[in-house]
Design an enzyme around this catalytic site. Structure first.
Site, PDB file in Angstrom:
ATOM      1  CB  SER A 106      -0.738  -0.136   1.285  1.00  0.00           C
ATOM      2  OG  SER A 106      -1.666  -1.120   1.073  1.00  0.00           O
ATOM      3  CG  ASP A 142      -2.768   3.586  -2.439  1.00  0.00           C
ATOM      4  OD1 ASP A 142      -3.375   3.696  -3.065  1.00  0.00           O
ATOM      5  OD2 ASP A 142      -2.731   2.871  -1.223  1.00  0.00           O
ATOM      6  CG  ASP A 186      -2.731  -0.944  -2.921  1.00  0.00           C
ATOM      7  OD1 ASP A 186      -2.540   0.322  -2.507  1.00  0.00           O
ATOM      8  OD2 ASP A 186      -3.503  -1.785  -2.226  1.00  0.00           O
ATOM      9  CG  ASP A 242      -6.021   0.433  -1.489  1.00  0.00           C
ATOM     10  OD1 ASP A 242      -5.263   1.316  -1.486  1.00  0.00           O
ATOM     11  OD2 ASP A 242      -6.052  -0.396  -0.724  1.00  0.00           O
TER      12      ASP A 242
END
Length: 462
Positions: free
Chosen positions: A106, A250, A252, A254
């Site tokens: 993340s 970010d 990834d 999400d």
């Protein structure tokens, strides 16, 4: 350097000692435990798991270790390659797979990586399921497949495109209205997979895209957490290109944050507020966010005649309460949009499409839109933990000290004052205590955070 084992996944820094960091042996160990758990739970003849990753430097190594561990257990793997967390979540049910693994840490810096684990619905595991996997990892009951029963790897690189199609097909996404506005947007993809997915989505919506840091090479050009102090390049680019607004995600994809046409932050907390405002205007209902999210979501929900409730921090907790309350939209104040009509997971692609639909509907500048929402200011601070620190006892001390205030203790300690609040909790992903505050001005929010840092330090020294 550390290895953190929790229901949020297996997260650690690359290299170092086995059991203390995310080494190749640890990656194999926990991928094995997940595979064994999956087979115990599903009880069938053939198994399939979707595996994808963000663009971290260590991603390819960790992904190969994980995929080959799974085929060693007799589990087939769908390799979606460079992807996003919400894309893998969407792919699991599309593939009728038994689960999914996303290799991403993340917002953590590049030396970190993690295994995020999904169930057959493409949703994160709950505490009970996560606990079972940790127990399996520490046991000696893992049996691998014989040579005639090994799984196989199938590559499928279509899922970002399929995910975008799913987003564009949502009833509340007004594709034609967005196209007619001819928006110009700057995208900061932090040199990860957001640099692939977000521009592709925007182009399909007729948006003129300016890309910065969109090369998915894993060399993050700034701290990857999408906070104001990390985004000077985006601010400069928005002003230089006379853009309508800026987007940052970010690694990834999400979490989602916006920047207005002046290069000023829209406010990460207000990503969910704005998207909820739009969705509630079309489909009235209830909302959920976590305890560390802004009061503004409650205000907007009540404006539309709905009810708001807060969950414990953690996406799985938010989703659980969303399902219980049958909400129309929810998420987390860190820029995480969860729209059940798409799927039960934080999804920046969905958030971008909802935000553009809102702008096309309102026909106002982003800075003007921000002024239509209640003004709260949030402070986010943290204290590093040390091995000898009894955090639970310290939080109990805070609880006793403020027993006459409105307290919530389902996740750490949250104290609601008349015009502000503070939430103190142990992080699930890092060895720290997080201190969230919110007040009617930034100075007040920061002062409240500093006050509680001193109180925590005093209790630690007592």
């Amino acid at each position: 350097m550390t290895l953190i084992k929790s229901i949020s996944g297996i997260r650690g820094t690359i290299g170092g000692q086995v059991g203390e960091n995310l080494t190749p042996i640890d990656a194999v160990k926990f991928a094995s435990a997940y595979g064994v758990w999956l087979k115990q739970q599903r009880q069938k003849d053939q198994y399939k798991v979707v595996v994808g990753r963000d663009a971290r430097i260590s991603g390819k190594m960790i992904q190969n270790l994980v995929m080959n561990t799974l085929i060693g257990l007799g589990i087939d793997v769908i390799d979606v390659g460079l992807s996003t967390t919400p894309t893998v979540e969407v792919a699991v049910p599309m593939e009728r797979a038994d689960g999914g693994i996303i290799l991403t840490a993340s917002h953590n810096p590049k030396q970190w990586n993690a295994l995020k684990l999904l169930n057959a619905q493409g949703e994160f595991l709950d505490a009970v399921e996560g606990g079972k996997i940790l127990d399996i990892a520490e046991g000696d009951t893992m049996n691998f497949a014989d040579v005639d029963s090994l799984g196989k790897i199938t590559k499928n690189k279509a899922y970002i495109d399929l995910h975008i199609i799913e987003v564009l097909d949502l009833d509340v996404v007004t594709v034609k209205a967005i196209e007619e506005e001819r928006f110009k947007v700057v995208v900061d993809g932090v040199n990860s997979t957001g640099g692939i997915a977000i521009p592709l989505l925007l182009e399909r919506l007729g948006v003129d895209v300016v890309k910065i840091h969109c090369e998915p090479n894993g060399h993050f050009p700034h701290n990857p957490e999408p906070l104001k102090e990390h985004l000077t390049d985006l601010s400069d680019a928005v002003k230089k290109h006379n853009a309508d607004f800026g987007i940052v995600v970010d690694p990834d994809v999400d979490r989602l944050a916006f920047m207005d046409e002046n290069g000023d932050m829209f406010g990460e907390e207000y990503t969910l507020v704005a998207c909820a405002d739009y969705v509630l205007s079309k489909t009235p209902g209830n909302t959920v966010s976590n305890m560390s999210s802004t009061r503004a979501l409650r205000d907007v929900t009540e404006k539309h005649g709905g009810m708001y409730e807060a969950s414990a921090v953690g996406e799985v907790n938010v989703v659980k309460l969303m399902k219980k309350n049958k909400v129309v939209i929810g998420g987390e104040g860190n820029g995480g949009i969860i729209y059940p009509e798409a799927h039960y997971g934080r999804d920046a692609l969905v958030g971008v499409a909802l935000f553009l639909s809102l702008l096309a509907d309102k026909k106002m500048k982003v800075s003007e839109l921000r002024k239509t929402y209640p003004s709260y200011y949030m402070g986010k601070k943290k204290i590093e933990l040390t091995p000898d620190l009894d955090v639970d006892a310290i939080l109990k001390g805070i609880e006793a000290r403020y027993q006459n205030e409105e307290l919530t203790t389902i996740d750490g300690v949250k104290i609601d004052f008349s015009d502000s609040w503070v939430h103190l909790r142990k992080s699930n992903t890092e060895p720290i205590i997080r201190i969230y505050t919110e007040a009617r001005s930034q100075d007040e929010a920061d002062a409240l955070g500093n006050r509680f840092i001193k109180e925590l330090e005093a209790l630690a020294e007592a």
